[in-house]
Design a protein around this motif. Sequence first.
Motif, PDB file in Angstrom:
ATOM      1  N   MET A 208       0.790  -1.155   0.034  1.00 24.18           N
ATOM      2  CA  MET A 208      -0.253  -0.164   0.046  1.00 24.18           C
ATOM      3  C   MET A 208       0.810   1.131  -0.101  1.00 24.18           C
ATOM      4  SD  MET A 208      -3.443  -0.761   2.447  1.00 24.18           S
ATOM      5  CE  MET A 208      -2.066  -1.251   3.911  1.00 24.18           C
ATOM      6  N   ALA A 209       2.082   1.126   0.226  1.00 28.58           N
ATOM      7  CA  ALA A 209       3.133   2.229   0.041  1.00 28.58           C
ATOM      8  C   ALA A 209       2.872   3.129  -1.201  1.00 28.58           C
ATOM      9  CB  ALA A 209       4.411   1.877   0.166  1.00 28.58           C
ATOM     10  N   PRO A 210       2.128   4.206  -1.553  1.00 23.20           N
ATOM     11  CA  PRO A 210       1.863   4.893  -2.763  1.00 23.20           C
ATOM     12  C   PRO A 210       3.148   5.111  -3.655  1.00 23.20           C
ATOM     13  CG  PRO A 210       1.786   6.433  -0.954  1.00 23.20           C
ATOM     14  CD  PRO A 210       1.991   5.096  -0.247  1.00 23.20           C
ATOM     15  N   THR A 211       4.038   5.784  -3.123  1.00 21.96           N
ATOM     16  CA  THR A 211       5.159   6.201  -3.937  1.00 21.96           C
ATOM     17  C   THR A 211       5.866   5.366  -4.826  1.00 21.96           C
ATOM     18  OG1 THR A 211       5.459   8.301  -2.831  1.00 21.96           O
ATOM     19  CG2 THR A 211       7.087   7.674  -4.116  1.00 21.96           C
ATOM     20  N   PRO A 212       6.528   4.268  -4.039  1.00 25.05           N
ATOM     21  CA  PRO A 212       7.063   3.341  -4.948  1.00 25.05           C
ATOM     22  C   PRO A 212       6.236   2.523  -5.570  1.00 25.05           C
ATOM     23  CG  PRO A 212       7.707   3.086  -2.335  1.00 25.05           C
ATOM     24  CD  PRO A 212       6.540   4.049  -2.449  1.00 25.05           C
ATOM     25  N   ASN A 213       4.993   2.211  -5.455  1.00 29.52           N
ATOM     26  CA  ASN A 213       4.073   1.436  -6.279  1.00 29.52           C
ATOM     27  C   ASN A 213       3.801   2.039  -7.702  1.00 29.52           C
ATOM     28  OD1 ASN A 213       3.773  -0.892  -4.889  1.00 29.52           O
ATOM     29  ND2 ASN A 213       2.047   0.090  -3.531  1.00 29.52           N
ATOM     30  N   ARG A 214       3.587   3.522  -7.319  1.00 21.81           N
ATOM     31  CA  ARG A 214       3.365   4.182  -8.640  1.00 21.81           C
ATOM     32  C   ARG A 214       4.658   4.298  -9.302  1.00 21.81           C
ATOM     33  NH1 ARG A 214       0.667   7.972  -4.993  1.00 21.81           N
ATOM     34  NH2 ARG A 214       2.497   9.482  -5.019  1.00 21.81           N
ATOM     35  N   LEU A 215       5.888   4.208  -8.714  1.00 22.20           N
ATOM     36  CA  LEU A 215       7.219   4.456  -9.498  1.00 22.20           C
ATOM     37  C   LEU A 215       7.386   3.225 -10.446  1.00 22.20           C
ATOM     38  CD1 LEU A 215       9.508   5.917 -10.314  1.00 22.20           C
ATOM     39  CD2 LEU A 215      10.532   5.173  -7.978  1.00 22.20           C
ATOM     40  N   VAL A 216       6.963   1.865  -9.759  1.00 25.74           N
ATOM     41  CA  VAL A 216       7.166   0.844 -10.363  1.00 25.74           C
ATOM     42  C   VAL A 216       6.111   0.457 -11.514  1.00 25.74           C
ATOM     43  CG1 VAL A 216       7.028  -1.733 -10.068  1.00 25.74           C
ATOM     44  CG2 VAL A 216       8.109  -0.360  -8.253  1.00 25.74           C
ATOM     45  N   GLU A 217       4.812   0.909 -11.275  1.00 20.73           N
ATOM     46  CA  GLU A 217       3.827   0.691 -12.397  1.00 20.73           C
ATOM     47  C   GLU A 217       4.219   1.726 -13.432  1.00 20.73           C
ATOM     48  OE1 GLU A 217       0.361   2.112 -10.468  1.00 20.73           O
ATOM     49  OE2 GLU A 217       0.078   0.309  -9.204  1.00 20.73           O
ATOM     50  N   SER A 218       4.836   2.962 -13.393  1.00 19.96           N
ATOM     51  CA  SER A 218       5.218   3.599 -14.406  1.00 19.96           C
ATOM     52  C   SER A 218       6.549   3.111 -15.104  1.00 19.96           C
ATOM     53  CB  SER A 218       5.717   5.043 -13.955  1.00 19.96           C
ATOM     54  OG  SER A 218       4.465   5.786 -13.587  1.00 19.96           O
ATOM     55  N   ALA A 219       7.350   2.447 -14.374  1.00 20.59           N
ATOM     56  CA  ALA A 219       8.692   1.863 -14.856  1.00 20.59           C
ATOM     57  C   ALA A 219       8.791   0.589 -15.325  1.00 20.59           C
ATOM     58  CB  ALA A 219       9.564   2.002 -13.710  1.00 20.59           C
ATOM     59  N   SER A 220       7.710  -0.073 -15.219  1.00 19.42           N
ATOM     60  CA  SER A 220       7.430  -1.760 -15.534  1.00 19.42           C
ATOM     61  C   SER A 220       7.804  -1.801 -17.221  1.00 19.42           C
ATOM     62  CB  SER A 220       6.159  -2.232 -15.246  1.00 19.42           C
ATOM     63  OG  SER A 220       6.276  -3.751 -15.346  1.00 19.42           O
ATOM     64  N   ALA A 221       6.924  -1.136 -18.046  1.00 22.33           N
ATOM     65  CA  ALA A 221       7.227  -1.347 -19.223  1.00 22.33           C
ATOM     66  C   ALA A 221       8.390  -0.822 -19.708  1.00 22.33           C
ATOM     67  CB  ALA A 221       6.203  -0.575 -20.112  1.00 22.33           C
ATOM     68  N   HIS A 222       8.900   0.093 -19.357  1.00 22.40           N
ATOM     69  CA  HIS A 222      10.382   0.676 -19.795  1.00 22.40           C
ATOM     70  C   HIS A 222      11.248  -0.315 -19.645  1.00 22.40           C
ATOM     71  CE1 HIS A 222       8.422   4.603 -20.830  1.00 22.40           C
ATOM     72  NE2 HIS A 222       8.213   4.480 -19.609  1.00 22.40           N
ATOM     73  N   LEU A 223      11.287  -0.900 -18.369  1.00 23.80           N
ATOM     74  CA  LEU A 223      12.392  -1.941 -17.776  1.00 23.80           C
ATOM     75  C   LEU A 223      12.339  -3.240 -18.530  1.00 23.80           C
ATOM     76  CD1 LEU A 223      11.957  -1.466 -14.057  1.00 23.80           C
ATOM     77  CD2 LEU A 223      13.886  -0.559 -15.128  1.00 23.80           C
ATOM     78  N   HIS A 224      11.280  -3.826 -19.003  1.00 23.51           N
ATOM     79  CA  HIS A 224      11.126  -4.872 -19.861  1.00 23.51           C
ATOM     80  C   HIS A 224      11.585  -4.538 -21.293  1.00 23.51           C
ATOM     81  CE1 HIS A 224       8.162  -6.600 -16.946  1.00 23.51           C
ATOM     82  NE2 HIS A 224       8.544  -7.574 -17.469  1.00 23.51           N
ATOM     83  N   THR A 225      11.141  -3.425 -21.707  1.00 23.91           N
ATOM     84  CA  THR A 225      12.111  -2.960 -23.090  1.00 23.91           C
ATOM     85  C   THR A 225      13.474  -2.919 -22.690  1.00 23.91           C
ATOM     86  OG1 THR A 225       9.847  -1.711 -23.734  1.00 23.91           O
ATOM     87  CG2 THR A 225      12.285  -1.368 -24.803  1.00 23.91           C
TER      88      THR A 225
END
Length: 242
Positions: free
Chosen positions: A67-84
């Motif tokens: 439920m920690a908001p900042t890390p979760n939002r960051l991971v969600e935004s970064a996920s596709a970029h990291l996979h690429t």
Amino acid sequence: MLARAFRLLDAFTPDRPELSVRELAARAGVPRSTTHRLVGELLAWGALERGGRGVRLGVKLFELGAMAPTPNRLVESASAHLHTLREVTGLTANLAIREGDHVVYLEKIGARDLRVPHSRLGGRGLLHATGLGKAILAFSPQADVDTYLERPLLSLTRATITDPDALRTELARVRRAGAAFDLAESFDGLFCVAAPVRDRRGFAIAALSVTGATARSQAERFAPAVIATARALERALSSAAS
């Protein structure tokens, strides 16, 4: 008493995920009678659960962390970029933020052929000994850098930079190049390249990297891809904020 409970929870490590009450008391520096009572309360609440030979961290902590908001939002935004980034480089892609004197790994997109030991998801690394940490330090307020350099810089390998003046020179190079390198500074034989993810003021809020290069030249070859990915993530975060 709350501080003692936190010390008990902090006593668990990846290599010792399960501890007896006696071991827990010794590692946390808490009297055994107090440890026994606190363990009972933490078990009842769900912060701990029973294992085969002792206790271990419970699911309740995972639920709270999710439920920690900042890390979760960051991971969600970064996920596709990291996979690429992982697909482009063939290396493990990482995302980390700063916590105190360490970086904490929020996401790792692994590469199948990577056999060099490296940190785990949720693990930590010293700021000055990792590419991620140096990328964050280089784009941090000067007062933060000065405070960090006032303390001894621990050596993890023969290549770790432990001289404050040498580290200042390295951070200046990172600012000019936009990328930081870990050239076997955290683990022998492990090379990586990292770039900061910055806010609108230009300060690093996180960093991303690829890990697993086997030579400096290989790490340097992937620097443009890592920098470009960090800039793309910055734009995505800025758009989301708007």
